[in-house]
Design a protein around this motif. Sequence first.
Motif, PDB file in Angstrom:
ATOM      1  N   ARG A 122       0.079  -1.059  -0.417  1.00 43.93           N
ATOM      2  CA  ARG A 122       0.273   0.336  -0.035  1.00 43.93           C
ATOM      3  C   ARG A 122       0.603   1.340   0.025  1.00 43.93           C
ATOM      4  N   SER A 123       1.927   1.066   0.964  1.00 47.21           N
ATOM      5  CA  SER A 123       2.989   2.479   0.837  1.00 47.21           C
ATOM      6  C   SER A 123       3.564   2.582  -0.408  1.00 47.21           C
ATOM      7  N   PRO A 124       3.834   1.784  -1.627  1.00 48.85           N
ATOM      8  CA  PRO A 124       4.382   2.402  -2.725  1.00 48.85           C
ATOM      9  C   PRO A 124       3.654   2.649  -2.677  1.00 48.85           C
ATOM     10  N   VAL A 125       1.949   2.742  -3.222  1.00 49.54           N
ATOM     11  CA  VAL A 125       1.312   2.818  -4.312  1.00 49.54           C
ATOM     12  C   VAL A 125       0.967   4.217  -4.145  1.00 49.54           C
ATOM     13  N   PHE A 126       0.511   4.368  -2.647  1.00 49.11           N
ATOM     14  CA  PHE A 126       0.010   5.622  -1.971  1.00 49.11           C
ATOM     15  C   PHE A 126       1.114   7.026  -2.119  1.00 49.11           C
ATOM     16  N   LEU A 127       2.604   6.496  -1.456  1.00 44.00           N
ATOM     17  CA  LEU A 127       4.072   7.646  -1.563  1.00 44.00           C
ATOM     18  C   LEU A 127       3.543   8.154  -3.057  1.00 44.00           C
ATOM     19  N   THR A 128       3.484   7.101  -4.041  1.00 44.23           N
ATOM     20  CA  THR A 128       4.007   7.340  -5.583  1.00 44.23           C
ATOM     21  C   THR A 128       2.341   8.105  -5.914  1.00 44.23           C
ATOM     22  N   GLN A 129       1.641   8.217  -5.360  1.00 41.87           N
ATOM     23  CA  GLN A 129       0.149   9.302  -6.041  1.00 41.87           C
ATOM     24  C   GLN A 129       0.409  10.000  -5.240  1.00 41.87           C
ATOM     25  N   ALA A 130       0.830   9.961  -3.853  1.00 47.08           N
ATOM     26  CA  ALA A 130       0.803  11.664  -3.318  1.00 47.08           C
ATOM     27  C   ALA A 130       1.931  13.038  -4.123  1.00 47.08           C
ATOM     28  N   LEU A 131       2.988  11.787  -4.401  1.00 51.61           N
ATOM     29  CA  LEU A 131       3.844  12.562  -5.051  1.00 51.61           C
ATOM     30  C   LEU A 131       3.949  12.886  -6.494  1.00 51.61           C
ATOM     31  N   LEU A 132       2.877  12.572  -6.955  1.00 51.00           N
ATOM     32  CA  LEU A 132       2.493  12.166  -8.254  1.00 51.00           C
ATOM     33  C   LEU A 132       2.952  14.212  -9.195  1.00 51.00           C
ATOM     34  N   ASP A 133       2.833  15.046  -8.823  1.00 52.53           N
ATOM     35  CA  ASP A 133       2.950  16.533  -8.756  1.00 52.53           C
ATOM     36  C   ASP A 133       4.130  16.569  -9.215  1.00 52.53           C
ATOM     37  N   LEU A 134       4.863  16.630  -8.301  1.00 52.08           N
ATOM     38  CA  LEU A 134       6.371  16.635  -8.161  1.00 52.08           C
ATOM     39  C   LEU A 134       6.694  16.037  -9.249  1.00 52.08           C
ATOM     40  N   LEU A 135       6.794  14.993  -8.714  1.00 47.38           N
ATOM     41  CA  LEU A 135       7.063  14.071  -9.993  1.00 47.38           C
ATOM     42  C   LEU A 135       6.781  14.521 -11.323  1.00 47.38           C
ATOM     43  N   LYS A 136       5.898  14.376 -11.844  1.00 44.15           N
ATOM     44  CA  LYS A 136       5.652  15.378 -13.100  1.00 44.15           C
ATOM     45  C   LYS A 136       6.101  16.490 -13.447  1.00 44.15           C
ATOM     46  N   ALA A 137       5.836  17.394 -12.269  1.00 44.48           N
ATOM     47  CA  ALA A 137       6.863  18.927 -12.708  1.00 44.48           C
ATOM     48  C   ALA A 137       7.856  18.944 -13.221  1.00 44.48           C
ATOM     49  N   ASN A 138       8.700  18.309 -13.475  1.00 45.67           N
ATOM     50  CA  ASN A 138       9.713  18.488 -14.907  1.00 45.67           C
ATOM     51  C   ASN A 138      10.345  17.497 -15.417  1.00 45.67           C
ATOM     52  N   ALA A 139       9.509  16.366 -15.447  1.00 44.72           N
ATOM     53  CA  ALA A 139       9.466  15.126 -16.194  1.00 44.72           C
ATOM     54  C   ALA A 139       9.129  15.340 -17.969  1.00 44.72           C
ATOM     55  N   THR A 140      10.131  15.995 -18.587  1.00 44.09           N
ATOM     56  CA  THR A 140       9.825  15.007 -20.866  1.00 44.09           C
ATOM     57  C   THR A 140      10.470  14.075 -20.539  1.00 44.09           C
ATOM     58  N   VAL A 141       9.531  14.068 -22.214  1.00 41.48           N
ATOM     59  CA  VAL A 141       9.852  12.850 -22.714  1.00 41.48           C
ATOM     60  C   VAL A 141      11.601  12.248 -22.977  1.00 41.48           C
ATOM     61  N   GLU A 142      12.251  13.560 -23.181  1.00 40.80           N
ATOM     62  CA  GLU A 142      13.631  13.227 -23.276  1.00 40.80           C
ATOM     63  C   GLU A 142      14.583  12.834 -21.918  1.00 40.80           C
ATOM     64  N   ASP A 143      13.853  13.639 -21.103  1.00 38.93           N
ATOM     65  CA  ASP A 143      14.146  13.522 -19.095  1.00 38.93           C
ATOM     66  C   ASP A 143      12.868  13.070 -18.397  1.00 38.93           C
ATOM     67  N   PRO A 144      12.662  11.667 -18.472  1.00 38.13           N
ATOM     68  CA  PRO A 144      11.237  11.598 -17.736  1.00 38.13           C
ATOM     69  C   PRO A 144      11.929  11.228 -16.260  1.00 38.13           C
ATOM     70  N   ALA A 145      11.010  10.996 -15.180  1.00 37.31           N
ATOM     71  CA  ALA A 145      10.741  11.216 -14.106  1.00 37.31           C
ATOM     72  C   ALA A 145      10.551  10.043 -13.736  1.00 37.31           C
ATOM     73  N   ARG A 146      11.401   8.787 -12.638  1.00 29.91           N
ATOM     74  CA  ARG A 146      11.737   7.653 -12.101  1.00 29.91           C
ATOM     75  C   ARG A 146      11.163   7.103 -11.453  1.00 29.91           C
TER      76      ARG A 146
END
Length: 263
Positions: A122-146
Amino acid sequence: MIENLFSMAGKVCVVTGGSSGLGSYMAQGFLEAGAARVYITARSEDKLKAKAAELSGIADGECIPLPGDLSTIDGIKSLAGVLQEKEDHIDVLVNNAGIGTGGAFADMKPEVWDMTMDLNLRSPVFLTQALLDLLKANATVEDPARVLFTSSVAASETHAHVMAYSTSKNAVEKMTPLLALALCDDHILVNTISPGRFYSEMTRGAWQDPESERFKAELERIPAHRYGGLEDIAGVAVMLCSRAGSYFTGEVLNLDGGHRFRH
Ligand SMILES: NC(=O)c1ccc[n+]([C@@H]2O[C@H](COP(=O)([O-])OP(=O)(O)OC[C@H]3O[C@@H](n4cnc5c(N)ncnc54)[C@H](OP(=O)(O)O)[C@@H]3O)[C@@H](O)[C@H]2O)c1
C-alpha cells in the motif's frame, strides 16, 4: 558520451528505507553519480540522521533525513507534505522500505498480514500518488522522472511459510507494468528491482556468522555463490535512474545472482 550516460547530476531523489541496507546503497549510488539532494526516510531518527551525515560526506550532493512511518496513510501524507514544502519537483522516487515476515499458516495473525501489506504494497502505491505532482513537474520525454520499487526473489519463490511477504512482493511486480502504463503520459518511468540475497539488517541473522554451515550452504545454493552488496544494487539503480536506463519502463529486473532458479 559514457560519463553522461550514468550521470545523475543535479537530480533530486527520495529513497524510502534509506537508513540501512539496500536503500542506503541506492542513496549512496545516486550521490556518487552526482545527485544534488537525496532524501532518505525511515522510522528510527538516530540511525537515519547518522546515515544522512555519513552519505553527505561522500560526494558534493546532500543527503537529507526525513523521519516517519510509511506504513500508515498519515505517515505518507506527512512525508509528502514536507517534500512539497522543500522541493518544486522530484526526479526519482525509490519505494524501498519493506518488512520481511513469515511463519506457519496456522499461526498467521491478521495484524502481521496487514503490517506486511501496508508497508510493502500500500505504501509504495500511495506514496507515489501523493508525490505525483512533484514527479510530473520536471518530467519530459527526453528526461523522464523515475519511480523504482524494491521487490524480492520471494515474489517468485514458493515457500508456504512466507505467505504474506511473497504475496506482497508478487503484487508489487504485477503492479509495475500497470503503473508504468498509468503514468506514461506524465513521462514517469516505473520499474522494479527484484533482489535475491543481499547483506542488510533484514538478513543479518543469516550472514553475521560467515563461517556457519548454514550460511556456507546458502552461498552454495546461489548460482553466483555470494550475497549481493552495495555495488550490485547501486549500479543497477543508477542505470535505471540515469540516461542509460531511460528506455525501460514496466520492467522487473531480477538482481539475484540466479537465486530464483535454485532456491
Ligand atoms: N536484504 C535482502 O536480502 C532483500 C532481498 C529481497 C528484497 N529485499 C527488500 O529490500 C528492501 C529493503 O530491505 P533491507 O534488506 O535493506 O532491510 P533493512 O536493512 O532492514 O532496511 C529496511 C529499511 O526500511 C525502513 N523501514 C522499515 N519499516 C519502516 C516503516 N514502517 N516506515 C518507514 N521506514 C521503514 C528501516 O528503517 P526503520 O526500521 O528505522 O524504520 C530501514 O531503513 C525491502 O523492501 C525488502 O523487502 C531485501
